[in-house]
Design a protein around this motif. Structure first.
Motif, PDB file in Angstrom:
ATOM      1  N   UNK A   1       0.851  -1.204   0.000  1.00  0.00           N
ATOM      2  CA  UNK A   1       0.000   0.000   0.000  1.00  0.00           C
ATOM      3  C   UNK A   1       0.884   1.251   0.000  1.00  0.00           C
ATOM      4  N   UNK A   2       0.805   2.029  -1.054  1.00  0.00           N
ATOM      5  CA  UNK A   2       1.464   3.324  -1.103  1.00  0.00           C
ATOM      6  C   UNK A   2       2.958   3.302  -1.345  1.00  0.00           C
ATOM      7  N   UNK A   3       3.518   2.166  -1.689  1.00  0.00           N
ATOM      8  CA  UNK A   3       4.959   2.094  -1.992  1.00  0.00           C
ATOM      9  C   UNK A   3       5.097   2.313  -3.497  1.00  0.00           C
ATOM     10  N   UNK A   4       5.602   3.479  -3.870  1.00  0.00           N
ATOM     11  CA  UNK A   4       5.470   3.912  -5.258  1.00  0.00           C
ATOM     12  C   UNK A   4       6.756   3.915  -6.070  1.00  0.00           C
ATOM     13  N   UNK A   5       7.875   3.521  -5.486  1.00  0.00           N
ATOM     14  CA  UNK A   5       9.101   3.528  -6.266  1.00  0.00           C
ATOM     15  C   UNK A   5      10.324   3.188  -5.443  1.00  0.00           C
ATOM     16  N   UNK A   6      11.489   3.157  -6.092  1.00  0.00           N
ATOM     17  CA  UNK A   6      12.717   2.715  -5.409  1.00  0.00           C
ATOM     18  C   UNK A   6      13.141   3.582  -4.242  1.00  0.00           C
ATOM     19  N   UNK A   7      12.887   4.893  -4.306  1.00  0.00           N
ATOM     20  CA  UNK A   7      13.322   5.763  -3.203  1.00  0.00           C
ATOM     21  C   UNK A   7      12.574   5.438  -1.922  1.00  0.00           C
ATOM     22  N   UNK A   8      11.286   5.172  -2.035  1.00  0.00           N
ATOM     23  CA  UNK A   8      10.524   4.811  -0.842  1.00  0.00           C
ATOM     24  C   UNK A   8      10.947   3.429  -0.335  1.00  0.00           C
ATOM     25  N   UNK A   9      11.229   2.534  -1.272  1.00  0.00           N
ATOM     26  CA  UNK A   9      11.693   1.195  -0.877  1.00  0.00           C
ATOM     27  C   UNK A   9      12.972   1.298  -0.051  1.00  0.00           C
ATOM     28  N   UNK A  10      13.905   2.139  -0.482  1.00  0.00           N
ATOM     29  CA  UNK A  10      15.172   2.285   0.242  1.00  0.00           C
ATOM     30  C   UNK A  10      14.954   2.766   1.675  1.00  0.00           C
ATOM     31  N   UNK A  11      13.938   3.598   1.873  1.00  0.00           N
ATOM     32  CA  UNK A  11      13.682   4.149   3.204  1.00  0.00           C
ATOM     33  C   UNK A  11      13.093   3.125   4.169  1.00  0.00           C
ATOM     34  N   UNK A  12      12.407   2.126   3.644  1.00  0.00           N
ATOM     35  CA  UNK A  12      11.661   1.219   4.528  1.00  0.00           C
ATOM     36  C   UNK A  12      12.158  -0.220   4.505  1.00  0.00           C
ATOM     37  N   UNK A  13      13.121  -0.532   3.644  1.00  0.00           N
ATOM     38  CA  UNK A  13      13.463  -1.927   3.379  1.00  0.00           C
ATOM     39  C   UNK A  13      13.981  -2.672   4.611  1.00  0.00           C
ATOM     40  N   UNK A  14      14.516  -1.948   5.594  1.00  0.00           N
ATOM     41  CA  UNK A  14      15.064  -2.618   6.775  1.00  0.00           C
ATOM     42  C   UNK A  14      13.999  -3.275   7.647  1.00  0.00           C
ATOM     43  N   UNK A  15      12.736  -2.859   7.521  1.00  0.00           N
ATOM     44  CA  UNK A  15      11.730  -3.275   8.493  1.00  0.00           C
ATOM     45  C   UNK A  15      10.896  -4.496   8.093  1.00  0.00           C
ATOM     46  N   UNK A  16      10.366  -4.599   6.883  1.00  0.00           N
ATOM     47  CA  UNK A  16       9.583  -5.790   6.529  1.00  0.00           C
ATOM     48  C   UNK A  16      10.471  -6.912   5.998  1.00  0.00           C
ATOM     49  N   UNK A  17       9.855  -8.065   5.759  1.00  0.00           N
ATOM     50  CA  UNK A  17      10.566  -9.200   5.163  1.00  0.00           C
ATOM     51  C   UNK A  17      10.439  -9.221   3.647  1.00  0.00           C
ATOM     52  N   UNK A  18       9.507  -8.429   3.111  1.00  0.00           N
ATOM     53  CA  UNK A  18       9.316  -8.348   1.675  1.00  0.00           C
ATOM     54  C   UNK A  18       8.504  -7.118   1.321  1.00  0.00           C
ATOM     55  N   UNK A  19       8.555  -6.728   0.048  1.00  0.00           N
ATOM     56  CA  UNK A  19       7.898  -5.523  -0.436  1.00  0.00           C
ATOM     57  C   UNK A  19       6.818  -5.906  -1.444  1.00  0.00           C
ATOM     58  N   UNK A  20       5.657  -5.240  -1.347  1.00  0.00           N
ATOM     59  CA  UNK A  20       4.542  -5.492  -2.257  1.00  0.00           C
ATOM     60  C   UNK A  20       4.241  -4.205  -3.017  1.00  0.00           C
ATOM     61  N   UNK A  21       4.219  -4.278  -4.351  1.00  0.00           N
ATOM     62  CA  UNK A  21       3.946  -3.103  -5.169  1.00  0.00           C
ATOM     63  C   UNK A  21       2.884  -3.442  -6.214  1.00  0.00           C
ATOM     64  N   UNK A  22       1.854  -2.594  -6.297  1.00  0.00           N
ATOM     65  CA  UNK A  22       0.785  -2.838  -7.249  1.00  0.00           C
ATOM     66  C   UNK A  22       0.459  -1.629  -8.097  1.00  0.00           C
ATOM     67  N   UNK A  23      -0.164  -0.616  -7.494  1.00  0.00           N
ATOM     68  CA  UNK A  23      -0.631   0.545  -8.252  1.00  0.00           C
ATOM     69  C   UNK A  23       0.494   1.220  -9.019  1.00  0.00           C
ATOM     70  N   UNK A  24       1.658   1.360  -8.411  1.00  0.00           N
ATOM     71  CA  UNK A  24       2.776   2.031  -9.079  1.00  0.00           C
ATOM     72  C   UNK A  24       3.214   1.247 -10.309  1.00  0.00           C
ATOM     73  N   UNK A  25       3.181  -0.073 -10.230  1.00  0.00           N
ATOM     74  CA  UNK A  25       3.535  -0.907 -11.380  1.00  0.00           C
ATOM     75  C   UNK A  25       2.498  -0.758 -12.486  1.00  0.00           C
ATOM     76  N   UNK A  26       1.221  -0.784 -12.121  1.00  0.00           N
ATOM     77  CA  UNK A  26       0.162  -0.640 -13.125  1.00  0.00           C
ATOM     78  C   UNK A  26       0.266   0.717 -13.818  1.00  0.00           C
ATOM     79  N   UNK A  27       0.601   1.768 -13.078  1.00  0.00           N
ATOM     80  CA  UNK A  27       0.792   3.084 -13.683  1.00  0.00           C
ATOM     81  C   UNK A  27       1.891   3.043 -14.742  1.00  0.00           C
ATOM     82  N   UNK A  28       2.984   2.368 -14.424  1.00  0.00           N
ATOM     83  CA  UNK A  28       4.090   2.270 -15.375  1.00  0.00           C
ATOM     84  C   UNK A  28       3.673   1.509 -16.630  1.00  0.00           C
ATOM     85  N   UNK A  29       2.939   0.424 -16.430  1.00  0.00           N
ATOM     86  CA  UNK A  29       2.473  -0.367 -17.574  1.00  0.00           C
ATOM     87  C   UNK A  29       1.569   0.481 -18.461  1.00  0.00           C
TER      88      UNK A  29
END
Length: 261
Positions: free
Chosen positions: A208-236
């Motif tokens: 939810x609300x993870x829209x690109x690599x910069x946000x991923x870099x900020x949060x990657x230490x905390x979860x075990x995996x990242x889920x991306x949907x809307x941002x990918x569909x926008x790119x497509x």
């Protein structure tokens, strides 16, 4: 260990979401192959639905395009069944309970297992309801992936984590998918630590609300995996032709994988 949980061993997997049948089932097949080739570790396929309440406008529009194109749950499952031998990563269906109810719970669980689908996410199905569906899924070897939010109480958290398998879907903010204006929950570290205390060995995926690599870099230490949907569909959807759409998807997935690693 099931096929989904195995993707969390030794790495932080990228879970990508696309809407099944958007804009066609043939394009969905090509996107699955491309996402897999570019490093997606788990692929979620949205079940087209007329009123997807938990989803923002990007996924709502994708679902409408799929419905206009004639995609149904039966056709989506049949397509996955047809290509399952070419797909190495786990596939997950994500959709609303009404679609499953209309299909028939027992038949649904059996058919998706036969099609090689590894898990199901049903956002509008509370943990303390429809125990028979959970039994059908467990009997078929399909993971039921449950969702938690930052305001999930401790009591409900225990019920949800006890019922979830594969991984636990941790919603990063309160609201709908694709709402990147909210950002992620400001107390993310504490939130996921609280969830992990209940989840035990169950991996935590954050979406939810993870829209690109910069946000991923900020949060990657905390979860075990990242889920991306809307941002990918926008790119497509930014692509005018099929090749451009596939290339956009591939480039975006590569950028997220790089940020994760």
């Amino acid at each position: 260990m099931n096929k989904i949980s195995a993707q969390f061993k030794g790495k932080k997997p990228l879970v990508t979401y696309i809407s099944g049948g958007d804009p066609s089932l043939e394009m969905t097949e090509k996107l699955i192959y491309r996402l897999q080739a570019e490093g997606a570790d788990i692929i979620e396929l949205g079940i087209p639905f007329s009123d997807p309440l938990a989803d923002g406008p990007v996924i709502q529009e994708a679902s409408q395009r799929a419905l206009r194109g004639g995609t149904t749950l039966k056709k989506l499952i049949a397509k996955i069944d047809q290509i399952q031998n070419q797909v190495e990563v786990p596939l997950i269906l994500m959709g609303y309970y009404n679609s499953v109810l209309n299909y028939g719970e027992e038949e649904f669980a059996y058919d998706i297992a036969e099609a090689g689908i590894s898990g199901v996410i049903i956002p509008d199905l509370p943990a303390d309801e429809k125990a028979e569906l959970s039994r059908y899924l467990a009997r078929s070897g399909v993971s039921q992936i449950m969702l938690v939010t930052p305001n999930t109480s401790e009591q409900r958290l225990k019920k949800i984590t006890a019922k979830s398998s594969g991984f636990l879907y941790c919603v990063a903010h309160l609201g709908t998918t694709g709402d990147d204006q909210q950002g992620v929950y400001p107390e993310l570290e504490n939130y996921l630590e609280r969830v992990r205390n209940s989840a035990g060995e169950l991996p935590l995926g954050l979406g939810f609300g993870i829209d690109g690599p910069e946000k991923v870099k900020k949060i990657i230490d905390y979860p075990d995996g990242i889920i991306i949907g809307s941002a990918l569909i926008k790119q497509i959807q930014a692509g005018d032709k099929e090749k451009e759409m596939l290339d956009n998807a591939g480039e975006f997935v590569r950028s997220i994988k790089k940020a994760i690693n």
